[in-house]
Motif scaffolding. Sequence first.
Motif, PDB file in Angstrom:
ATOM      1  N   THR A  12       0.903  -1.633  -0.108  1.00 48.01           N
ATOM      2  CA  THR A  12       0.188   0.309  -0.025  1.00 48.01           C
ATOM      3  C   THR A  12       0.914   0.950  -0.086  1.00 48.01           C
ATOM      4  N   PRO A  13       1.302   1.967  -0.873  1.00 42.56           N
ATOM      5  CA  PRO A  13       1.744   2.841  -1.169  1.00 42.56           C
ATOM      6  C   PRO A  13       1.360   4.296  -0.944  1.00 42.56           C
ATOM      7  N   ARG A  14      -0.465   3.974  -0.850  1.00 45.88           N
ATOM      8  CA  ARG A  14      -0.745   5.193  -0.329  1.00 45.88           C
ATOM      9  C   ARG A  14      -2.051   4.649   0.941  1.00 45.88           C
ATOM     10  N   GLY A  15      -2.228   5.497   2.233  1.00 43.64           N
ATOM     11  CA  GLY A  15      -2.313   4.478   3.658  1.00 43.64           C
ATOM     12  C   GLY A  15      -3.940   4.499   3.194  1.00 43.64           C
ATOM     13  N   LEU A  33      -7.136  -8.005  10.775  1.00 41.63           N
ATOM     14  CA  LEU A  33      -6.889  -7.363   9.450  1.00 41.63           C
ATOM     15  C   LEU A  33      -4.580  -7.712   9.330  1.00 41.63           C
ATOM     16  N   TRP A  34      -4.054  -8.608   8.639  1.00 42.64           N
ATOM     17  CA  TRP A  34      -2.665  -8.603   8.563  1.00 42.64           C
ATOM     18  C   TRP A  34      -2.396  -7.626   7.457  1.00 42.64           C
ATOM     19  N   GLN A  35      -0.613  -7.672   7.873  1.00 45.10           N
ATOM     20  CA  GLN A  35      -0.319  -7.243   6.717  1.00 45.10           C
ATOM     21  C   GLN A  35       0.894  -7.814   6.360  1.00 45.10           C
ATOM     22  N   GLY A  36       1.324  -8.299   5.797  1.00 46.03           N
ATOM     23  CA  GLY A  36       3.086  -8.833   5.075  1.00 46.03           C
ATOM     24  C   GLY A  36       4.067  -7.368   5.420  1.00 46.03           C
ATOM     25  N   GLY A  41       4.956   0.416   1.179  1.00 43.11           N
ATOM     26  CA  GLY A  41       4.339   1.019   1.884  1.00 43.11           C
ATOM     27  C   GLY A  41       4.379   0.281   3.771  1.00 43.11           C
ATOM     28  N   ASP A  42       5.455   1.181   4.415  1.00 47.17           N
ATOM     29  CA  ASP A  42       5.939   0.142   5.547  1.00 47.17           C
ATOM     30  C   ASP A  42       4.195   0.498   6.250  1.00 47.17           C
ATOM     31  N   PRO A  43       4.513  -1.465   6.141  1.00 51.57           N
ATOM     32  CA  PRO A  43       2.734  -1.746   6.889  1.00 51.57           C
ATOM     33  C   PRO A  43       2.599  -1.220   8.556  1.00 51.57           C
ATOM     34  N   TYR A  44       3.477  -0.855   9.754  1.00 51.75           N
ATOM     35  CA  TYR A  44       3.145  -0.338  10.586  1.00 51.75           C
ATOM     36  C   TYR A  44       1.965   1.564  10.539  1.00 51.75           C
ATOM     37  N   GLN A  45       2.761   2.246   8.798  1.00 47.94           N
ATOM     38  CA  GLN A  45       2.166   3.508   9.208  1.00 47.94           C
ATOM     39  C   GLN A  45       0.923   3.286   7.884  1.00 47.94           C
ATOM     40  N   VAL A  46       1.041   1.962   7.882  1.00 48.22           N
ATOM     41  CA  VAL A  46      -0.662   1.985   6.753  1.00 48.22           C
ATOM     42  C   VAL A  46      -1.211   1.706   7.729  1.00 48.22           C
ATOM     43  N   PHE A  47      -1.586   1.315   8.599  1.00 49.11           N
ATOM     44  CA  PHE A  47      -2.399   0.891  10.205  1.00 49.11           C
ATOM     45  C   PHE A  47      -2.437   2.105  10.439  1.00 49.11           C
ATOM     46  N   ALA A  48      -1.352   2.742  11.065  1.00 47.46           N
ATOM     47  CA  ALA A  48      -1.926   4.557  11.095  1.00 47.46           C
ATOM     48  C   ALA A  48      -2.905   4.761  10.660  1.00 47.46           C
TER      49      ALA A  48
END
Length: 320
Positions: A12-15, A33-36, A41-48
């Motif tokens: 996800t390059p865009r949150g 909800l999981w991310q690999g 896109g950094d998964p922690y930033q996307v979750f935020a």
Amino acid sequence: MTHYSILMPFGTPRGEQILPFAALTQWSKAFRLWQGQSVAGDPYQVFAHAAASGFRVPIGLGVTLMPFRHPYEAALQAQSAAATMGHPLIAGFGPGAIPLQKSLLAKPYASQLGAVREYLTIVRALLNGEEVRTSGEYFTCFNTLPSFPGPPVEVGAGVLRPAMAQLVGEVADVAITWLTPASYIRDVIVPELRTGARVAGRPAPKVVAVVPLGLAGPDRDGVDLALTSNSGHLRLKHYTDMLAGAGIAIDMADERASGRAIIDGGAYLFGTVQEIAVRLAEYAAAGVDEIVLNVTGVAFTYGTQAALQEIETVLSEMAR
């Protein structure tokens, strides 16, 4: 009871791209909800981003790669994400493939198991609020992580082969498998986890299986979907070794034969929703605590809307 969760099926390059999947997790019977790992896109930033948009749901990272983060940074990110989401979190880690290690480190880990043991031990101790004083072969940490009230973080690791399963049984809270047939989890992973747990005198870890799948249809080629979802994994030795142990021979000189092999061997599930439900029940019977629905092949082939519909259909069937 086995829970059913959702894997974000693309980087996800865009949150905002995560929001439909976060909404589905919040409004459906999905458990988490999981991310690999992603470099899009950094998964922690996307979750935020999802949390800031009003979708605070339980989340899992399965798995982020150790060469990208020092264990202190890994513990800090996991603790912060759990607090941001307001739900318990599973933070899964893995050493990554040897070529990745070579590209980022002075040299690859001499022992994959040794590096994972050090990393998980440091992360778990920091999250427990302990003072860590470790000068290891791979990681050094002389510090503490300030603690504050918040949801718990479970520390996990990617598990494909017996020795890693035994190690995770000793030191981690969760074992995370990927592209792993139910029979192999039952016959190899779960027994080795229990062995490691007995050695350490602790309960056996939970088992999370990320299961790639696609529904059959008149316009769908199961082999194409399987390869779209997993062709990269099928070129990595730790995956081909695991699949060989499950009786699935992979030779990517013949890609379609390899794609067919992972379908026939139960590593990639393809069929009607009723047929897939039967195969998912095999994972539950094998000792899996949480099944993560991975529709990456569908998402890349047919788009986001089709991926969301696929997940909804399977979740509805499993809730019957």
